[in-house]
Each structure stands twice: as C-alpha cells, then as structure tokens.
Enzyme design. Structure first.
Site, PDB file in Angstrom:
ATOM      1  N   ASN A 103       0.855  -1.182   0.000  1.00 19.05           N
ATOM      2  CA  ASN A 103       0.000   0.000   0.000  1.00 19.05           C
ATOM      3  C   ASN A 103       0.897   1.241   0.000  1.00 19.05           C
ATOM      4  OD1 ASN A 103      -1.928   1.970   0.373  1.00 19.05           O
ATOM      5  ND2 ASN A 103      -2.331   1.456   2.515  1.00 19.05           N
ATOM      6  N   TRP A 104       0.962   1.920  -1.140  1.00 19.91           N
ATOM      7  CA  TRP A 104       1.858   3.068  -1.269  1.00 19.91           C
ATOM      8  C   TRP A 104       1.324   4.317  -0.573  1.00 19.91           C
ATOM      9  CZ3 TRP A 104       3.633   3.169  -7.120  1.00 19.91           C
ATOM     10  CH2 TRP A 104       4.292   1.964  -7.408  1.00 19.91           C
ATOM     11  N   LYS A 105       0.035   4.297  -0.205  1.00 18.99           N
ATOM     12  CA  LYS A 105      -0.608   5.469   0.412  1.00 18.99           C
ATOM     13  C   LYS A 105      -0.391   6.698  -0.481  1.00 18.99           C
ATOM     14  CE  LYS A 105      -0.232   3.312   4.906  1.00 18.99           C
ATOM     15  NZ  LYS A 105      -0.078   3.479   6.368  1.00 18.99           N
ATOM     16  N   HIS A 155      -9.518   1.073   5.423  1.00 13.99           N
ATOM     17  CA  HIS A 155      -8.229   1.269   6.090  1.00 13.99           C
ATOM     18  C   HIS A 155      -8.423   2.188   7.293  1.00 13.99           C
ATOM     19  CE1 HIS A 155      -4.057   2.399   6.820  1.00 13.99           C
ATOM     20  NE2 HIS A 155      -3.714   1.347   6.096  1.00 13.99           N
ATOM     21  N   GLU A 198      -6.827   4.594   8.475  1.00 17.15           N
ATOM     22  CA  GLU A 198      -6.614   6.017   8.246  1.00 17.15           C
ATOM     23  C   GLU A 198      -7.860   6.671   7.661  1.00 17.15           C
ATOM     24  OE1 GLU A 198      -1.834   5.384   7.573  1.00 17.15           O
ATOM     25  OE2 GLU A 198      -3.132   5.771   5.853  1.00 17.15           O
ATOM     26  N   GLU A 201      -5.030  -5.109  10.926  1.00 17.36           N
ATOM     27  CA  GLU A 201      -4.056  -4.052  11.153  1.00 17.36           C
ATOM     28  C   GLU A 201      -4.356  -3.347  12.467  1.00 17.36           C
ATOM     29  OE1 GLU A 201      -2.166  -2.359   7.217  1.00 17.36           O
ATOM     30  OE2 GLU A 201      -4.142  -1.500   7.570  1.00 17.36           O
ATOM     31  N   GLY A 241       2.582   2.280  11.016  1.00 19.66           N
ATOM     32  CA  GLY A 241       3.496   3.401  10.851  1.00 19.66           C
ATOM     33  C   GLY A 241       4.247   3.803  12.103  1.00 19.66           C
ATOM     34  N   SER A 257       3.545  -2.109  10.448  1.00 21.61           N
ATOM     35  CA  SER A 257       5.001  -2.100  10.615  1.00 21.61           C
ATOM     36  C   SER A 257       5.646  -3.413  10.176  1.00 21.61           C
ATOM     37  CB  SER A 257       5.369  -1.771  12.068  1.00 21.61           C
ATOM     38  OG  SER A 257       4.921  -0.476  12.420  1.00 21.61           O
ATOM     39  N   GLY A 301       2.976  -1.267   4.319  1.00 22.10           N
ATOM     40  CA  GLY A 301       2.948   0.158   4.061  1.00 22.10           C
ATOM     41  C   GLY A 301       4.293   0.684   3.622  1.00 22.10           C
ATOM     42  N   GLY A 302       5.001   1.349   4.535  1.00 21.27           N
ATOM     43  CA  GLY A 302       6.248   2.016   4.199  1.00 21.27           C
ATOM     44  C   GLY A 302       7.293   1.120   3.567  1.00 21.27           C
TER      45      GLY A 302
END
Length: 265
Positions: A9-11, A95, A97, A178, A184, A225, A246-247
């Site tokens: 997921n590049w967000k 998600h 967020e 999640e 994150g 994470s 994610g990251g």
C-alpha cells in the site's frame, strides 16, 4: 490451502507517473519471478493506469486504495468501482486512516470525515459486483487493546463488513488485520498475537456467520510495521496468509520482503 498474498500500500507516495513507473520498472522483473505468493501493488489513483500498463506482461496484480460504492453520481473527488473495473483486481477498503478521519484531519478538527462500518459494507458489496477483490481492513486502537476489547471490536468490524454476503462472496474477500497502534509506528504486534486474533476473532467471527469451511477459506493478512526483518516470523504463523505492507513497500527491498514471505511455505 490458502494461497498467501502480500500487498504493498503506497498510500500518498509515488503518485507522479514518472516516479511510480521508475520504481515499478526497478522491481517488477524480480518481483514477478517469485513463486508461491500473490503479489499486489496499490499505488495512488494518479498512477494506477500507468502502472497497469507496465505490469500487464507480468503476474503482479494491481489494487486501488479505496473507492466509493456508487457507480456514478455527484460525488466530487470520488472514484467509483465502475472506474476501477478492468483496470485493477483488488481494492483496499476500510483502512484505519480512513475509518478514523486521519486522512483529512490529522489534528482531529471538527468535521473530520470518518468512514463508517456501514460505508465499508456498501463498498464491499459494490466491489464484488464489479469483480474487484476487497481487501477489508480491521483493527483495534491501543486503548481497546489494553482494555481487552480486541475480540469484541475487531469481531464487530468483521461482522459489519461482511453483512449480507453469501458464503461464496465472503470467500472472495481478503481480510487485513491491522492493529491501529502498529501502523506506521515501528511497533508491530507479535506474530503470536496476530495469529491469535486472526484465528480466534476473525476466523471465529466468519465461522459464526458462514460456517467453518468459509472461515478456513478466507485469506487473512497481517499489517502494521511489517518489514523485511519480521515478515518471515509472521508468515510462519498458521493463521497468517500474508501481509498488507505500508512504508516497506516503497523500498527496493520490498522484493526481498516478498521472497521471505514464501520461504516458510
């Protein structure tokens, strides 16, 4: 056997076409060579069509990061399932967020847009209607975790998201567990904790709704994470069928992360 799935997921990163294509071209051939796991990239909407073209010769799938439930209408700024159909195969829904309003108002301003359980459910139905596979995110916050409310809260999210589906439709969904406190932050749930929540709470809830056969058929990822160092430990858990990353999916060693996800299969 549930076929494992790892999605990146590049967000709100790599949204310019040139930077998205530069990254995908850097990793696509090595990522495509990996066997034993389904691979999905989820770029921003601005890069979806361009990334779709460079992935076309590969077996790497494409996903969107959200969508509206209506096919068309006066919904300024929204993306419909009809727009995504034929362009990508997956769509992330619910998600945290988006559920918490963090996307629009990180400081908690009044009027923050919150994605409700009912909205997620409508999106799940719409995605399936358009042959898109929903990746439904669920997870508790730190206060709920520490208060022992994980089972009740996460189970409720699963019930709400899958309400009104048939068992066959439910089997087509992917669930991503999640925990909000791990997204994150660099702090991941332990593999044993993730395995317990996925097995007892998520599969237990699905079994209560659709039966044990369906519960054992649905793929459930862990997210929060996840990185190249800890992915193998999560994948070693019998209830964990992959990861929503994610990251770490924005780095070239995402390829190594995916490779390590298959090493214990």
């Amino acid at each position: 056997m549930r076929y494992p799935i790892v999605a990146g997921n590049w967000k709100m990163h790599l949204g310019r076409v040139d930077e998205a294509l530069a990254f995908v071209r850097r990793i696509r051939y090595r990522l495509n060579e990996i066997e034993g796991v389904e691979r999905v990239l989820c770029p921003p909407f601005t890069a979806l069509a361009a990334v779709a073209e460079v992935l076309r010769p590969t077996r790497i799938h494409l996903g969107a990061q959200t969508m509206h439930w209506e096919d068309r209408g006066a919904y300024t700024g929204e993306i419909s399932p009809a727009m995504l159909a034929g362009l990508c195969q997956y769509v992330i829904l619910g998600h945290s967020e988006r559920r918490t309003g963090r996307v629009a108002f990180p400081d908690g301003e009044e009027g923050a847009s919150v994605e409700s359980d009912a909205a997620v459910n409508r999106k799940v139905h719409a995605a399936l209607t358009h042959n898109l596979t929903p990746v439904v995110c669920v997870g508790e916050n730190l206060a709920q975790n520490e208060a022992g409310q994980t089972h009740e809260f996460v189970g409720g999210q699963v019930r709400a998201a899958l309400a009104g589906l048939t068992a066959q439709q439910a089997e087509q969904c992917v669930i991503a567990y999640e925990p909000l406190w791990a997204i994150g932050t660099g702090k991941a749930a332990t593999p044993a904790d993730a395995n317990r929540v996925i097995g007892l709470t998520i599969r237990g809830t699905i079994a209560g709704m659709f039966g044990e056969v369906t519960a054992q058929a649905v793929r459930v990822q862990y997210g929060g994470s996840v990185n190249v160092e800890n992915i193998a430990a999560f994948m070693a858990m019998p209830e964990v069928d992959g990861a929503l990353v994610g990251g770490a999916s924005l780095k070239p060693d995402f390829v190594e992360l995916v490779r390590r996800a298959t090493s214990i299969q």
